[in-house]
Structures are given as structure tokens and as C-alpha cells.
Design a protein around this motif. Structure first.
Motif: not given
Ligand SMILES: Nc1ncnc2c1ncn2[C@@H]1O[C@H](COP(=O)(O)OP(=O)(O)OP(=O)(O)O)[C@@H](O)[C@H]1O
Length: 235
Positions: A15-17, A21-22, A25, A49, A61, A220
Motif C-alpha cells: 500500500h502507498y499513499s 491520496s492512495p 491498494l 509508485t 505504508s 492501484g
């Protein structure tokens, strides 16, 4: 859960935002040594990303990223920097070269930074510039070169130290159509001949056909995964 032994890169539920803002996912993947994997999907689906998380440029994250049995997501910033310098190569959609250095010095940087002697580093850099058809630019500084020539030098720099993995994020974006095939072939055939894994983000379906396998992202998440064992590449 530990990654399988034969995966050079392995990620689970990443996961990364970006500032809340994602962007990713829950992406999971395993990539084997020497594999060429295309990451595709529409603009904004998370390709860049994902490459940044896999290469240790960003820390997810949530989830895990492993490289050759090493938990990249737990490394310190300094260790991740060293890992990127020693084991990874990066080609972005724009060539970020050092303006004060000549083309060959730019291409040789990963070797010079890790203590390879000047002469050996120069020889290796010139060899890659030759393969990428920009040998005659070797003594010029970036400002004297065309964007397409600079991008070839950036590709040479990503390969010169024979990294374990090259991450290429839209590497053909600054190249003219006629130049794309050669640059991509050099990247992928170098991968095959030197056992370098290539992770290639692109929204160009033609580029994706050069890969062994395609991972498609959508918003995502992984949308689809296809294998193309019939695909073969030659130099
Ligand atoms: N630095 C940033 N700050 C804020 N949001 C970002 C940032 N970088 C990316 N994003 C957002 O995160 C999402 C994923 O972006 P990312 O660049 O990873 O996608 P992409 O598939 O590589 O897109 P493209 O094909 O346009 O390069 C998008 O919604 C994007 O707007």
C-alpha cells in the motif's frame, strides 16, 4: 511470510499513499531472476509508485517488499540508498544526467561511485554507449546532445554496473518511434544476456509485448496478469 527462494523481487499487499491520496491498494507480486516484466495500466493507476516501492525509493505504508531475501521495507534510508546504487539501475521517462560530466562519465557513474578504476569504468561505459549507438557522443556534455541521445546515455548508466534489477519507467518516452525499438531491445537483451531482471512500466502495448509477462494495474490494484511464454527476444 517469507518470500520464495527463486524470486529476486517479491512484494506482498503493498500500500502507498501520496500525502493521503492512495496510489497502491494492496499489490502483490513475485519476479524471478532474469525475468522481464511489464507493468501496464492507464495513467495514474500506480505504475511509477509501484516501481518506486519495489526499488526502495519509497517505503510502502503497508505490506512488504523483498529483494533477494532482504526485507527492503525495513531497511534504513542509507541501506536502501546503497542497495539502489549497488544492485539496481533506474531509467526514468526523462534522462537526468549530471550536466558537468561528459556522456561517458555520466554512463560510468555507478562504477566510479563504487570504486571501479577510471580506465575500467571508462571502457565499460564506452562499450554500453556503443551498443546504444551513441559512442560518438562520449566526450560531449548533456547540453550538447539531443534528448533522445541523453536517454540512451541514461540507459547505458542503468546497465553499466550489471545490476540485479533495472527499473525502467516509460523509458522510451523521450525517444522517437524509430529509436524506441533499438533502445528497448538493448535493455531487454542486456537483461537476458547478463541475467538482469527488468521491470518496465509502460502504457504502450507495443513495449509490453517485449516482456515475458505483464502485470496490469487498475486504480492501484492488480487487474490482470498474463504470461506470454512464446515471446522471445534477440539482440
Ligand atoms: N508526488 C505525488 N503527490 C501526490 N499524488 C501523487 C504523486 N505521485 C503520484 N500521485 C498520484 O498517485 C496515483 C498513482 O500515480 P503514479 O504516477 O504511480 O501512476 P502511473 O500509473 O505511473 O501514472 P502515469 O502513467 O501517468 O505515469 C495518481 O493518482 C497520481 O496522481
Amino acid at each position: 511470510m517469507a518470500p520464495p527462494d527463486d524470486d529476486v523481487l517479491w512484494a506482498r499487499d503493498v500500500h502507498y499513499s501520496h500525502g493521503g491520496s492512495p496510489a497502491l491498494l494492496g499489490v502483490s507480486l513475485g519476479i524471478q531472476e532474469s525475468e522481464i516484466v511489464a507493468v501496464t495500466g492507464p495513467r495514474g493507476c500506480g505504475k511509477t509508485t509501484l516501481l518506486e516501492c519495489l526499488s526502495g525509493l519509497l517505503v510502502p505504508s503497508g505490506g512488504e517488499v523483498w529483494f533477494s531475501g532482504m526485507p527492503v521495507h525495513t531497511l534504513t534510508a542509507t541501506s536502501r540508498e546503497r542497495l539502489r546504487r549497488d544492485k539496481f539501475g533506474w531509467v526514468g521517462d526523462r534522462p537526468h544526467l549530471v550536466p558537468e560530466l561528459t556522456a561517458w562519465e555520466n554512463a560510468a557513474l555507478p562504477l566510479l561511485l563504487t570504486g571501479t578504476g577510471h580506465r575500467a569504468a571508462k571502457r565499460a561505459a564506452l562499450d554500453w554507449l556503443e551498443r546504444l549507438d551513441v559512442r560518438d557522443c562520449a566526450r560531449k556534455r548533456p547540453a550538447a546532445l539531443l534528448q533522445a541521445q541523453r536517454q540512451r546515455i541514461a540507459i547505458a548508466r542503468a546497465l553499466v554496473h550489471k545490476p540485479a534489477v533495472v527499473f525502467a519507467d516509460e523509458p522510451t518516452a523521450p525517444l522517437h518511434r524509430a529509436d524506441r525499438a533499438q533502445a528497448l531491445r538493448t535493455l531487454t537483451s542486456a537483461g537476458r544476456s547478463h541475467g538482469i531482471t527488468v521491470v518496465l512500466a509502460t502504457h504502450d502495448p507495443e513495449v509490453a509485448t517485449l516482456a515475458d509477462r505483464t502485470l496490469t494495474l487498475l486504480d492501484g490494484r492488480e487487474a490482470d496478469s498474463t504470461a506470454d511464454p512464446a515471446c522471445s527476444l534477440s539482440a
